[in-house]
Design a protein around this motif. Sequence first.
Motif, PDB file in Angstrom:
ATOM      1  N   THR A   1     -17.854  -7.433 -91.834  1.00  0.00           N
ATOM      2  CA  THR A   1     -17.398  -7.480 -93.225  1.00  0.00           C
ATOM      3  C   THR A   1     -16.532  -6.254 -93.548  1.00  0.00           C
ATOM      4  N   LEU A   2     -15.641  -6.457 -94.513  1.00  0.00           N
ATOM      5  CA  LEU A   2     -14.782  -5.371 -95.021  1.00  0.00           C
ATOM      6  C   LEU A   2     -14.851  -5.434 -96.547  1.00  0.00           C
ATOM      7  N   THR A   3     -15.232  -4.346 -97.186  1.00  0.00           N
ATOM      8  CA  THR A   3     -15.413  -4.304 -98.640  1.00  0.00           C
ATOM      9  C   THR A   3     -14.414  -3.318 -99.253  1.00  0.00           C
ATOM     10  N   ILE A   4     -13.724  -3.779-100.306  1.00  0.00           N
ATOM     11  CA  ILE A   4     -12.755  -2.950-101.040  1.00  0.00           C
ATOM     12  C   ILE A   4     -13.303  -2.726-102.442  1.00  0.00           C
ATOM     13  N   ILE A   5     -13.519  -1.476-102.810  1.00  0.00           N
ATOM     14  CA  ILE A   5     -14.101  -1.127-104.111  1.00  0.00           C
ATOM     15  C   ILE A   5     -12.998  -1.000-105.154  1.00  0.00           C
ATOM     16  N   SER A   6     -13.187  -1.647-106.304  1.00  0.00           N
ATOM     17  CA  SER A   6     -12.263  -1.581-107.442  1.00  0.00           C
ATOM     18  C   SER A   6     -10.829  -1.821-106.967  1.00  0.00           C
ATOM     19  N   VAL A   7     -10.574  -3.051-106.629  1.00  0.00           N
ATOM     20  CA  VAL A   7      -9.280  -3.397-106.033  1.00  0.00           C
ATOM     21  C   VAL A   7      -8.118  -3.078-106.977  1.00  0.00           C
ATOM     22  N   THR A   8      -6.963  -2.786-106.377  1.00  0.00           N
ATOM     23  CA  THR A   8      -5.716  -2.586-107.115  1.00  0.00           C
ATOM     24  C   THR A   8      -4.673  -3.548-106.562  1.00  0.00           C
ATOM     25  N   ARG A   9      -3.540  -3.612-107.258  1.00  0.00           N
ATOM     26  CA  ARG A   9      -2.476  -4.510-106.808  1.00  0.00           C
ATOM     27  C   ARG A   9      -1.949  -4.131-105.428  1.00  0.00           C
ATOM     28  N   ASN A  10      -2.092  -2.866-105.060  1.00  0.00           N
ATOM     29  CA  ASN A  10      -1.641  -2.425-103.743  1.00  0.00           C
ATOM     30  C   ASN A  10      -2.537  -2.944-102.612  1.00  0.00           C
ATOM     31  N   ASP A  11      -3.742  -3.413-102.966  1.00  0.00           N
ATOM     32  CA  ASP A  11      -4.645  -3.961-101.948  1.00  0.00           C
ATOM     33  C   ASP A  11      -4.278  -5.388-101.574  1.00  0.00           C
ATOM     34  N   GLY A  12      -3.414  -6.011-102.351  1.00  0.00           N
ATOM     35  CA  GLY A  12      -3.003  -7.362-102.013  1.00  0.00           C
ATOM     36  C   GLY A  12      -2.199  -7.384-100.724  1.00  0.00           C
ATOM     37  N   GLY A  13      -2.336  -8.466 -99.954  1.00  0.00           N
ATOM     38  CA  GLY A  13      -1.616  -8.591 -98.698  1.00  0.00           C
ATOM     39  C   GLY A  13      -2.358  -9.511 -97.741  1.00  0.00           C
ATOM     40  N   THR A  14      -1.932  -9.493 -96.480  1.00  0.00           N
ATOM     41  CA  THR A  14      -2.526 -10.350 -95.441  1.00  0.00           C
ATOM     42  C   THR A  14      -3.487  -9.531 -94.593  1.00  0.00           C
ATOM     43  N   TYR A  15      -4.737  -9.970 -94.554  1.00  0.00           N
ATOM     44  CA  TYR A  15      -5.777  -9.309 -93.753  1.00  0.00           C
ATOM     45  C   TYR A  15      -6.068 -10.183 -92.521  1.00  0.00           C
ATOM     46  N   ARG A  16      -6.252  -9.503 -91.390  1.00  0.00           N
ATOM     47  CA  ARG A  16      -6.491 -10.226 -90.135  1.00  0.00           C
ATOM     48  C   ARG A  16      -7.699  -9.636 -89.425  1.00  0.00           C
ATOM     49  N   CYS A  17      -8.570 -10.523 -88.959  1.00  0.00           N
ATOM     50  CA  CYS A  17      -9.733 -10.112 -88.161  1.00  0.00           C
ATOM     51  C   CYS A  17      -9.537 -10.620 -86.733  1.00  0.00           C
ATOM     52  N   GLU A  18      -9.616  -9.703 -85.788  1.00  0.00           N
ATOM     53  CA  GLU A  18      -9.437 -10.045 -84.375  1.00  0.00           C
ATOM     54  C   GLU A  18     -10.780  -9.913 -83.653  1.00  0.00           C
ATOM     55  N   ALA A  19     -11.247 -11.031 -83.089  1.00  0.00           N
ATOM     56  CA  ALA A  19     -12.521 -11.043 -82.345  1.00  0.00           C
ATOM     57  C   ALA A  19     -12.241 -11.150 -80.849  1.00  0.00           C
ATOM     58  N   LYS A  20     -13.020 -10.389 -80.046  1.00  0.00           N
ATOM     59  CA  LYS A  20     -12.794 -10.348 -78.595  1.00  0.00           C
ATOM     60  C   LYS A  20     -14.102 -10.480 -77.829  1.00  0.00           C
ATOM     61  N   ASN A  21     -13.997 -11.011 -76.612  1.00  0.00           N
ATOM     62  CA  ASN A  21     -15.033 -10.913 -75.587  1.00  0.00           C
ATOM     63  C   ASN A  21     -14.353 -10.843 -74.229  1.00  0.00           C
ATOM     64  N   SER A  22     -15.119 -10.878 -73.175  1.00  0.00           N
ATOM     65  CA  SER A  22     -14.541 -10.735 -71.835  1.00  0.00           C
ATOM     66  C   SER A  22     -13.718 -11.939 -71.411  1.00  0.00           C
ATOM     67  N   LEU A  23     -13.846 -13.036 -72.126  1.00  0.00           N
ATOM     68  CA  LEU A  23     -13.131 -14.239 -71.744  1.00  0.00           C
ATOM     69  C   LEU A  23     -11.953 -14.574 -72.661  1.00  0.00           C
ATOM     70  N   SER A  24     -12.015 -14.138 -73.909  1.00  0.00           N
ATOM     71  CA  SER A  24     -10.990 -14.569 -74.872  1.00  0.00           C
ATOM     72  C   SER A  24     -10.827 -13.564 -76.003  1.00  0.00           C
ATOM     73  N   SER A  25      -9.732 -13.764 -76.762  1.00  0.00           N
ATOM     74  CA  SER A  25      -9.429 -12.954 -77.947  1.00  0.00           C
ATOM     75  C   SER A  25      -8.762 -13.876 -78.969  1.00  0.00           C
ATOM     76  N   VAL A  26      -9.371 -13.978 -80.174  1.00  0.00           N
ATOM     77  CA  VAL A  26      -8.876 -14.884 -81.211  1.00  0.00           C
ATOM     78  C   VAL A  26      -8.845 -14.136 -82.545  1.00  0.00           C
ATOM     79  N   SER A  27      -7.828 -14.461 -83.370  1.00  0.00           N
ATOM     80  CA  SER A  27      -7.689 -13.807 -84.684  1.00  0.00           C
ATOM     81  C   SER A  27      -7.690 -14.850 -85.785  1.00  0.00           C
ATOM     82  N   GLY A  28      -8.139 -14.413 -86.951  1.00  0.00           N
ATOM     83  CA  GLY A  28      -8.078 -15.230 -88.158  1.00  0.00           C
ATOM     84  C   GLY A  28      -7.502 -14.396 -89.299  1.00  0.00           C
ATOM     85  N   SER A  29      -6.684 -15.013 -90.167  1.00  0.00           N
ATOM     86  CA  SER A  29      -6.005 -14.271 -91.248  1.00  0.00           C
ATOM     87  C   SER A  29      -6.387 -14.825 -92.612  1.00  0.00           C
TER      88      SER A  29
END
Length: 250
Positions: free
Chosen positions: A76-104
């Motif tokens: 998880t990623l938590t942003i306290i008291s968000v501002t307009r500058n926090d807007g944008g595209t966030y991406r989470c990249e998950a990995k293991n020894s066999l594969s690497s996949v991202s979600g946005s």
Amino acid sequence: MFSPSDTQATATITLKVVENITSVTVTQNIPNPIEYTDTVTLTCDVKGTVESRLWFKDERALHSNDRITISQDNATLTIISVTRNDGGTYRCEAKNSLSSVSGSHTLSIAYSVGAQDQSATIAAITLGVILFVIIILLIAVVYRKRRHSAGDPGISSTRNEARTIYQNESSHMGNQDNEVPDRPYESIGPQSSEYSNLTVAAPNVYENRNNVQRAKNKELAEASDPNATYTTLQPHDQSLYSDLRGKMVG
């Protein structure tokens, strides 16, 4: 002699099964978060075996700071008291020894024009007005300088009339001492001392002209009156004066 039961041993084997990561999904806890009001938490859900997760915003790696908190397992990623500058595209990249996949996920922040934006708008308008006034003043100064250098037609006409009056009066009186030189009156202006003295000098000229006229009239009167003419004579021989006067009367 040993029996088979005496040679038996026990061993434990741990087998770890790693599954390929098939999908990564990023979700947020509340829709349409409001600036300076809400705290947003993004969650990285992974299908498959996860060995590590990494967070990015607009392709820049994120780390915990005074406003952003990332959980120990990076789920998880938590942003306290968000501002307009926090807007944008966030991406989470998950990995293991066999594969690497991202979600946005795209985070949007709702905000309104507040006091800060109003102050900036007022400051911009004020600066524009000041610049406009400065430009107008500069144009006025340049125009005045050009007009002064070119000469005012009204002032030039006044100079010419004053010079003509003085020259006419000097020619009538025949007095060279009263002749007005051209040079001083070339610089006559509304703020010059010569211009201010014009109203004082002109009456004196006319007064001198009247004095001359009266003197001429007196001479004509004396010429027409013999008594007036000869009463002004003061000869040393009074008898000669009397004889002369008698002849004139006879």
